[in-house]
Scaffold this active site. Sequence first.
Site, mmCIF file in Angstrom:
data_model
loop_
_atom_site.group_PDB
_atom_site.id
_atom_site.type_symbol
_atom_site.label_atom_id
_atom_site.label_comp_id
_atom_site.label_asym_id
_atom_site.label_seq_id
_atom_site.Cartn_x
_atom_site.Cartn_y
_atom_site.Cartn_z
ATOM 1 N N SER A 123 1.079 -1.457 0.011
ATOM 2 C CA SER A 123 0.261 0.047 -0.022
ATOM 3 C C SER A 123 0.698 1.373 -0.049
ATOM 4 O O SER A 123 1.984 0.753 0.659
ATOM 5 C CB SER A 123 -1.035 0.317 1.171
ATOM 6 O OG SER A 123 -1.710 -1.049 1.144
ATOM 7 N N GLU A 238 -3.971 -14.255 2.046
ATOM 8 C CA GLU A 238 -4.200 -13.722 3.658
ATOM 9 C C GLU A 238 -5.169 -13.572 3.958
ATOM 10 O O GLU A 238 -5.240 -13.836 5.397
ATOM 11 C CB GLU A 238 -3.699 -12.046 2.881
ATOM 12 C CG GLU A 238 -3.531 -11.175 4.174
ATOM 13 C CD GLU A 238 -2.632 -9.887 3.758
ATOM 14 O OE1 GLU A 238 -2.301 -9.061 2.931
ATOM 15 O OE2 GLU A 238 -2.953 -9.179 5.201
ATOM 16 N N SER A 357 -10.094 -4.322 2.187
ATOM 17 C CA SER A 357 -11.488 -3.546 3.032
ATOM 18 C C SER A 357 -12.915 -4.521 3.080
ATOM 19 O O SER A 357 -12.889 -5.093 1.920
ATOM 20 C CB SER A 357 -11.782 -1.607 2.713
ATOM 21 O OG SER A 357 -12.465 -1.652 1.747
HETATM 22 C C1 LIG Z 1 -3.152 -1.164 10.560
HETATM 23 C C2 LIG Z 1 -3.184 -1.652 9.434
HETATM 24 C C3 LIG Z 1 -1.821 -3.177 8.567
HETATM 25 C C4 LIG Z 1 -2.137 -2.673 7.507
HETATM 26 N N1 LIG Z 1 -1.021 -3.455 6.851
HETATM 27 C C5 LIG Z 1 -0.689 -3.499 5.942
HETATM 28 C C6 LIG Z 1 0.881 -3.977 4.849
HETATM 29 O O1 LIG Z 1 1.578 -4.808 6.060
HETATM 30 N N2 LIG Z 1 1.186 -3.945 3.917
HETATM 31 C C7 LIG Z 1 0.375 -3.489 3.126
HETATM 32 O O2 LIG Z 1 0.616 -3.132 2.096
HETATM 33 N N3 LIG Z 1 -0.419 -2.762 3.573
HETATM 34 C C8 LIG Z 1 -1.229 -3.116 4.950
HETATM 35 N N4 LIG Z 1 -2.159 -1.615 5.019
HETATM 36 C C9 LIG Z 1 -3.036 -0.637 3.938
HETATM 37 C C10 LIG Z 1 -3.959 -2.018 4.225
HETATM 38 O O3 LIG Z 1 -4.574 -2.634 2.668
HETATM 39 C C11 LIG Z 1 -5.160 0.064 3.212
HETATM 40 O O4 LIG Z 1 -5.710 0.715 4.292
HETATM 41 C C12 LIG Z 1 -6.349 -1.020 2.656
HETATM 42 O O5 LIG Z 1 -6.746 -1.571 1.452
HETATM 43 C C13 LIG Z 1 -7.464 0.840 2.036
HETATM 44 O O6 LIG Z 1 -6.646 1.615 1.681
HETATM 45 P P1 LIG Z 1 -6.420 2.782 2.035
HETATM 46 O O7 LIG Z 1 -5.953 2.873 3.316
HETATM 47 O O8 LIG Z 1 -5.930 3.479 0.548
HETATM 48 O O9 LIG Z 1 -7.931 3.251 1.921
HETATM 49 P P2 LIG Z 1 -8.758 4.121 0.471
HETATM 50 O O10 LIG Z 1 -8.601 2.601 -0.419
HETATM 51 O O11 LIG Z 1 -8.225 5.543 0.173
HETATM 52 O O12 LIG Z 1 -10.558 3.285 1.019
HETATM 53 C C14 LIG Z 1 -10.878 4.723 1.898
HETATM 54 C C15 LIG Z 1 -12.655 3.986 1.704
HETATM 55 O O13 LIG Z 1 -12.805 4.237 0.738
HETATM 56 C C16 LIG Z 1 -13.650 2.441 0.139
HETATM 57 N N5 LIG Z 1 -13.342 2.195 -0.842
HETATM 58 C C17 LIG Z 1 -12.742 2.205 -1.496
HETATM 59 N N6 LIG Z 1 -12.591 1.907 -3.036
HETATM 60 C C18 LIG Z 1 -13.617 1.514 -2.667
HETATM 61 C C19 LIG Z 1 -14.488 0.766 -3.817
HETATM 62 N N7 LIG Z 1 -14.287 0.642 -5.168
HETATM 63 N N8 LIG Z 1 -16.154 0.666 -2.949
HETATM 64 C C20 LIG Z 1 -16.863 0.793 -2.273
HETATM 65 N N9 LIG Z 1 -15.326 1.480 -1.221
HETATM 66 C C21 LIG Z 1 -14.818 1.769 -1.858
HETATM 67 C C22 LIG Z 1 -12.372 1.751 1.467
HETATM 68 O O14 LIG Z 1 -13.179 0.331 1.500
HETATM 69 C C23 LIG Z 1 -12.992 2.554 2.751
HETATM 70 O O15 LIG Z 1 -13.491 2.711 3.716
HETATM 71 C C24 LIG Z 1 -2.684 -2.359 6.506
HETATM 72 C C25 LIG Z 1 -3.342 -1.185 7.219
HETATM 73 C C26 LIG Z 1 -4.155 -1.170 7.736
HETATM 74 C C27 LIG Z 1 -5.245 0.092 9.264
#
Ligand SMILES: Cc1cc2nc3c(=O)[nH]c(=O)nc-3n(C[C@H](O)[C@H](O)[C@H](O)COP(=O)(O)OP(=O)(O)OC[C@H]3O[C@@H](n4cnc5c(N)ncnc54)[C@H](O)[C@@H]3O)c2cc1C
Length: 375
Positions: A123, A238, A357
């Site tokens: 990410s 995962e 998510s």
């Molecule tokens: C505690 C924690 C540990 C993590 N560990 C790792 C790790 O080890 N390695 C790694 O690479 N990543 C990791 N992540 C990242 C995680 O995979 C991402 O945070 C997650 O995929 C969401 O991406 P974002 O945070 O960019 O949110 P965004 O993608 O910006 O999403 C924001 C909101 O919009 C919603 N949304 C976005 N797109 C859509 C869609 N197409 N349809 C409907 N709803 C949508 C999402 O569900 C969310 O509610 C971690 C995250 C957390 C919080």
Amino acid sequence: MDYRDSAEEADYRAALRTWLQTNIPEPADTDDARTQQRIDWHRKLYEGGYLGQSWPAEWGGKGLSPTMDAILNEENGNTDAPMLPPTLGYIGRALGMFGTDAQRRQFIPASLSGEIQWCQGFSEPGAGSDLAAISTRAVRDGDEWVVNGHKMWTSFGQWANWCLLLARTNPDVPKHKGISAFLLPMDTPGLELRPIVLANGEPETSEVFYDNVRIPAENMLGQEGDGWKIAMTTVAYERGPSDIGAISAYRKKLTELEALAKDTGRDQDTQVRRELARAYVRGEVVRLTALEQLSSRATGKPVGEEGSIAKLLYTESAQELAHLAMALRGPDIITGRDTETARDYFQTRPISVYGGSSQIQRNIIASRLLGMPAQ
Ligand SMILES: Cc1cc2nc3c(=O)[nH]c(=O)nc-3n(C[C@H](O)[C@H](O)[C@H](O)COP(=O)(O)OP(=O)(O)OC[C@H]3O[C@@H](n4cnc5c(N)ncnc54)[C@H](O)[C@@H]3O)c2cc1C
């Protein structure tokens, strides 16, 4: 599939239970100590002969059924033992499926033994749900790739010694075709890690800056442009049924809450009874879903998108149970006599975000499993 243990599985489970009872360490009380304990536990399980049961023998495993790993996960989750190394199950699989023979020999035995601890650098600030939008770049320079960019949420980054990293190697093709995967030591010059403190006060994850980080070309995993395929395989494992250990930990917590409700007379409250019953039923639904998926894996079928169902069900159940625990233990939390419940509660909040998510899991179930049209 018959979910009852075969004679061989029952013997294995019995021996494992005895081993666990004599080896579980005292619970640690800080995040650093907990993580160190998790790493030590990983090594101890390996030395005890319990890790890698379902891994092919040519990768350093024992070539047995995935049921054996599920038994380990389940029995470990039934106790107060540290959790099993989460990245081993999915990054290890990516190494097995996409690595060269030399990479498998270098990384898989060392990952099983605990010498290598992995983190996942996928990410970025602008690419989470839309992972194909990553902008971290890797540019070829002779026998090396030079990486520049910014990764977010790299969990266990400060304790890991290797990272499975995604970077864009070709900006001129459709976005998911221009990504490659790399195996990178975390002490490589140019890499700077800043811990992120979560709501539970613990720096479990991190952001990582890459400034002209050089990776030898032989550390690419798969071919150039395979990054998307590797990332999707990794996240499918995962999200998949390997987390049966989390389900047994859930059942253990529920049993403790039932006992607490009885001891305090709260079990006479209709609302509490209803919520405990609901938590029980939800837990069984998740457990049976995971077992059904596990049985398909035991027949040799690779893990696919159905892992999204188990992940979504588990997320909602774990968050509801943590909420119920907060309600039942409320006074002790306010007076500070109970610090574990609030920590648990905050730990369940990001489950609906990491690994993809809940909204994204619903999209996958709707479009790829149910065949519904995209919105
Ligand atoms: C505690 C924690 C540990 C993590 N560990 C790792 C790790 O080890 N390695 C790694 O690479 N990543 C990791 N992540 C990242 C995680 O995979 C991402 O945070 C997650 O995929 C969401 O991406 P974002 O945070 O960019 O949110 P965004 O993608 O910006 O999403 C924001 C909101 O919009 C919603 N949304 C976005 N797109 C859509 C869609 N197409 N349809 C409907 N709803 C949508 C999402 O569900 C969310 O509610 C971690 C995250 C957390 C919080």
